[in-house]
Scaffold this active site. Structure first.
Site, PDB file in Angstrom:
ATOM      1  N   ASP A   8       0.887  -1.150   0.000  1.00 33.17           N
ATOM      2  CA  ASP A   8       0.000   0.000   0.000  1.00 33.17           C
ATOM      3  C   ASP A   8       0.939   1.218   0.000  1.00 33.17           C
ATOM      4  O   ASP A   8       2.105   1.107   0.388  1.00 33.17           O
ATOM      5  CB  ASP A   8      -0.859  -0.048   1.273  1.00 33.17           C
ATOM      6  CG  ASP A   8      -1.534   1.268   1.545  1.00 33.17           C
ATOM      7  OD1 ASP A   8      -2.254   1.751   0.654  1.00 33.17           O
ATOM      8  OD2 ASP A   8      -1.327   1.829   2.648  1.00 33.17           O
ATOM      9  N   ASP A  10      -0.080   4.986   0.914  1.00 34.45           N
ATOM     10  CA  ASP A  10      -0.331   6.000   1.942  1.00 34.45           C
ATOM     11  C   ASP A  10      -0.328   5.432   3.364  1.00 34.45           C
ATOM     12  O   ASP A  10      -1.068   4.491   3.665  1.00 34.45           O
ATOM     13  CB  ASP A  10      -1.678   6.689   1.666  1.00 34.45           C
ATOM     14  CG  ASP A  10      -1.696   7.331   0.284  1.00 34.45           C
ATOM     15  OD1 ASP A  10      -0.701   7.994  -0.063  1.00 34.45           O
ATOM     16  OD2 ASP A  10      -2.690   7.145  -0.447  1.00 34.45           O
TER      17      ASP A  10
END
Ligand SMILES: [Mg+2]
Length: 215
Positions: A8, A10
């Site tokens: 991922d 963020d």
């Protein structure tokens, strides 16, 4: 055998929540100077604008688009989006991007994975344009083999479509992939539902060690 690690972006590779706060602070200052609206009032109105956009769009990438939040906010206060929206969008992102710093574990881990000839994949819920700007700002593009955003998938994590898109793009199966992310709901549950092993990233965990053990 793990042939690719999905990350991922963020709050997994860098301090996103903190950076978004920097963006909001700069935007608040601009709104106060330009429209004489106090910070608390602006934060309130902006939250309503964001909620309106999210309600309208549901779980798609455009529901994160700050330009739509800004446009809605300007409509709410009766000001012309054509005069202010793009400028406000740039103020927000320039400030947020400026504050970004990669977590310390990232480069050593990416180097290790590259040496082991494993693919590095980014799977992120946002529009492609801004994720490209972040990747450029963080200077990690040379390490990344594939980027998959919810904009191109049409659905967000934890949807099966997100993880199917990873398999399709990389040509790797669920057994050959490992997911690393900060969100239990989106990253961990999503990956596990798709049959992919997953590690939740937390600031207090030695992520390199965990990934090394898992692969
Ligand atoms: Mg995240």
């Amino acid at each position: 055998m793990i042939k690719g690690v999905i990350f991922d972006l963020d709050d997994t590779l860098y301090n996103a929540t903190e950076c978004y706060q920097y963006g909001m602070n700069s935007l608040s200052e601009y709104v106060y100077e330009e429209f004489n609206i106090q910070k608390e009032d602006f934060i309130d109105k902006f939250a309503t604008a964001k909620k309106d956009v999210k309600t309208q769009l549901g779980d798609v990438a455009a529901s994160h688009n700050r330009l739509l939040y800004i446009q809605r906010f300007l409509e709410m206060i009766g000001m012309s989006p054509f005069q202010y929206a793009l400028k406000m969008y740039e103020i927000y992102w320039n400030s947020a991007l400026k504050g970004m710093s990669l977590y310390e574990y990232v480069i050593p881990l990416f180097r290790m994975l590259k040496e082991q000839k494993r693919k590095i994949i980014i799977l992120s819920d946002l529009t492609a344009y801004i994720q490209y700007r972040k990747i450029e700002r963080l200077a990690i593009g040379d390490y990344i083999d594939f980027l998959i955003t919810s904009e191109e998938v049409g659905k967000e994590k934890p949807s099966g479509e997100s993880f199917d898109a990873v398999k399709k793009k990389t040509g790797l199966t669920e057994n050959e992939l490992l997911m690393v992310g900060d969100s239990y709901e989106k990253d961990i549950i999503g990956a596990r539902k798709a049959g992919i092993r997953a590690i939740q990233y937390k600031l207090d965990v030695n992520i390199i060690q965990e990934v090394r053990i898992s692969i």
